[in-house]
Design an enzyme around this catalytic site. Structure first.
Site, mmCIF file in Angstrom:
data_model
loop_
_atom_site.group_PDB
_atom_site.id
_atom_site.type_symbol
_atom_site.label_atom_id
_atom_site.label_comp_id
_atom_site.label_asym_id
_atom_site.label_seq_id
_atom_site.Cartn_x
_atom_site.Cartn_y
_atom_site.Cartn_z
ATOM 1 N N GLU A 33 0.848 -1.197 0.000
ATOM 2 C CA GLU A 33 0.000 0.000 0.000
ATOM 3 C C GLU A 33 0.878 1.240 0.000
ATOM 4 O OE1 GLU A 33 -3.507 0.812 -0.237
ATOM 5 O OE2 GLU A 33 -2.395 2.674 -0.496
ATOM 6 N N GLY A 39 -6.637 0.646 4.021
ATOM 7 C CA GLY A 39 -8.089 0.793 3.871
ATOM 8 C C GLY A 39 -8.552 1.394 2.549
ATOM 9 N N LEU A 182 -25.231 13.094 -4.834
ATOM 10 C CA LEU A 182 -26.419 13.212 -3.992
ATOM 11 C C LEU A 182 -26.081 13.021 -2.511
ATOM 12 C CD1 LEU A 182 -29.117 11.564 -6.256
ATOM 13 C CD2 LEU A 182 -28.394 13.945 -6.103
ATOM 14 N N GLU A 199 -27.065 17.825 -14.001
ATOM 15 C CA GLU A 199 -26.926 16.440 -14.477
ATOM 16 C C GLU A 199 -27.142 16.394 -15.992
ATOM 17 O OE1 GLU A 199 -26.337 13.113 -13.428
ATOM 18 O OE2 GLU A 199 -26.852 12.659 -15.496
ATOM 19 N N MET A 315 -18.732 -0.229 -8.972
ATOM 20 C CA MET A 315 -17.610 0.227 -8.140
ATOM 21 C C MET A 315 -18.106 0.363 -6.706
ATOM 22 S SD MET A 315 -15.614 2.918 -10.511
ATOM 23 C CE MET A 315 -14.279 2.369 -11.556
ATOM 24 N N HIS A 441 -43.186 -6.696 15.050
ATOM 25 C CA HIS A 441 -43.907 -5.420 15.019
ATOM 26 C C HIS A 441 -43.498 -4.590 16.228
ATOM 27 C CE1 HIS A 441 -47.117 -2.557 14.381
ATOM 28 N NE2 HIS A 441 -47.396 -2.657 15.678
#
Ligand code: FAD
Ligand code: NAI
Length: 462
Positions: A33, A39, A182, A199, A315, A441
């Site tokens: 990495e 991560g 969004l 958009e 992705m 419930h």
């Protein structure tokens, strides 16, 4: 130089999960990495930090809009942006350190630095070359921008810059009404910014169920987001204090300009494979820059595998994780498998939006006879009590066999609710199987059962 059974390049959800599974299967494993922390995109600049900001800004929204209705009176909290960013950074640190702990626990070597593959069976990191029977590329993706737009990660930002803006903008333009636009657009709208989303297409969240798209747009508009659809962005110019976004409406070619304190470019991501040396190795790539693999995630070069955002498919972190586990099993001589037909997608706005399996559009195109069971959260007692009754559950089932083919949810905890449908689909369940399962419930998941009942003789509370 060390010898390994497997070296994985990249420690995102694909790479780190793959490394852990390889180690659990008894393989001597290392993970390369180049970032300072493990991560990948997801933990450092993706899923986790965005969800932290969504969580914090949602709490503010609740305090502003719903607390007083429940008799919780008093001063509405104000925003300390520096502290909110510090909270987000703490969440990142807790998660990335968690992966470091798991690497130690599973005796996985973290090879720090940027890796390349000089030849099959070899990985070079810095000045050292390590050998490995198998190499798994999990190098992920990076934001893709548009021609005519220069990203400075301060005023004109990708999602990475949007997670650490210097201040909350008064006016923000988001280019692209997809998932990132969004989610992060919602964050800033809740924090008080005037957010306009531009958009290219005529709908938001392309590819999603059409009814969900409509309802989602209406709900986001109620929350203050503005949408300009069918608009092709021409460019973004900046001076010291402001940015100007120029777009043309596709219907009449008219040109318009919106000014903003910050512009978020959220028009998709592309695979990141720079510096790996794939061209020299002869690894086959698609036109879109994805590494091509077979059903065992092996490339055309023996012993080199690829997973996650760097290959075809959605992705998504959980898709990368599943491929990570499956590729590890393949390398260990087992039968790793991913069911690409049952990968949920979730947008973590409020309400959440979740889907799995086919849309109605896809079923129509395939000529499949299907039925629809739909149930509104207005009929769900828990949702009504929690001011969360906006939205619905829609289940699509085969008309003849009743087998569940897809589900589309907009509503409270949709991202959790979707999983009972995923499990049902994995077991080849019918809508009746779901409908006959007793649901506690009062829970939101009763709405899923009601939608399943609506595929048969009818929902009870509709
Ligand atoms: P990545 O996570 O991109 O990791 C790849 C890693 O490889 C990186 O750390 C990189 O530094 C390293 N690397 C690359 N090349 C080399 C090299 N040569 N040598 C050494 N290291 C290398 N998905 C979801 O499912 N849910 C969400 O809520 C979600 N939210 C998101 C929010 C944002 C803002 C963004 C940007 C993405 C989000 N995603 C989400 C998508 C998700 O982050 C990705 O699908 C996921 O991280 C892909 O995992 P990966 O392991 O393939 O690659
Ligand atoms: P996206 O593909 O979801 O959305 C991009 C949007 O930009 C589309 O609506 C597209 O039509 C629009 N667009 C493209 N070119 C444009 C132009 N020239 N002008 C105006 N609009 C234009 O990509 P996004 O939001 O950048 O996310 C990237 C990836 O990250 C996605 O594949 C997603 O899966 C992943 N992600 C997942 C999350 C989750 O699972 N909750 C959260 C955030 C990201």
């Amino acid at each position: 130089m060390s010898d390994y059974d497997v070296i994985i390049i990249g420690s995102g959800p694909g790479g780190y999960v793959c490394a852990i599974r390889c180690a659990q299967l008894g393989l001597k494993t290392a993970c390369v990495e180049g970032r300072d922390t493990l991560g990948g995109t997801c933990l450092n600049v993706g899923c986790i930090p965005s969800k932290a900001l969504l969580h914090a800004s949602h709490q503010l929204h609740e305090a502003e809009h719903n607390f007083a209705k429940m008799g919780l009176k008093g001063k509405t909290p104000s925003v300390d942006w520096t502290q909110m960013l510090a909270y987000k950074d703490e969440v990142i640190e807790g998660n990335t350190k968690g992966i470091e702990f798991l690497f130690k626990k599973n005796k996985i070597d973290w090879l720090k630095g940027w890796g390349s593959i000089p030849e099959a069976g070899k990985v070079k990191v810095g000045d050292e070359t390590h050998s490995a029977k198998n190499i798994i590329i999990a190098s992920g993706s990076e934001p893709s921008s548009l021609p005519g737009i220069e990203i400075d990660e301060k005023m004109v930002v990708t999602s990475t810059g949007a997670l650490e803006l210097g201040k909350i903008p008064k006016k923000m333009v988001v280019i692209g009404a997809g998932v990132i636009g969004l989610e992060l657009g919602s964050v800033y709208a809740r924090l008080g910014a005037d957010v306009s989303v531009v958009e290219f297409l005529d709908t938001i969240t392309p590819g999603m169920d059409a009814e969900v798209q409509k309802s989602f747009k209406r709900i986001l508009e109620k929350q203050g987001l503005k949408f300009v659809l069918g608009a092709a962005v021409q460019g973004v110019s900046t001076d010291k204090t402001k940015a100007k976004v120029t777009y043309k409406l596709r219907k009449d070619d008219s040109e318009h300009v919106i000014d903003a304190d910050a512009v978020l470019v959220a028009t998709g991501r592309r695979p990141f494979t720079d510096g790996l040396g794939l061209e020299a190795l002869g690894v086959e790539m698609s036109k879109r820059g994805q590494i091509k693999t077979g059903s065992d995630w092996q490339t055309n070069v023996k012993g080199i595998y690829a997973i996650g955002d760097a290959i075809d498919g959605p992705m998504l972190a959980h898709k990368a994780e599943d491929e990570g586990m499956a590729a590890a099993e393949q390398v260990a001589g087992k039968h790793g498998h991913v069911n690409y037909g049952v990968i949920p997608g979730v947008i973590y706005t409020h309400p959440e939006v979740a889907n799995v399996g086919k849309t109605e559009q896809e079923l129509k195109e395939a000529g499949t006879d299907y039925k629809v069971g739909k149930f509104s959260f207005m009929g769900n007692g828990r949702a009504k009590a929690n001011f969360a009754a906006d939205g619905f559950v829609k289940i699509l089932a085969d008309k003849k066999t009743d087998r569940i083919l897809g589900a589309h949810i907009i509503g409270p905890s949709a991202g959790d609710l979707i999983h009972e449908v995923c499990v049902a689909m994995e077991f080849g369940a019918s809508a009746e199987d779901l409908a006959m399962t007793c649901h506690a419930h009062p829970t939101y998941s009763e709405a899923v059962r009601e939608a399943a009942l609506a595929c048969g003789d009818g929902a009870i509370h509709a």
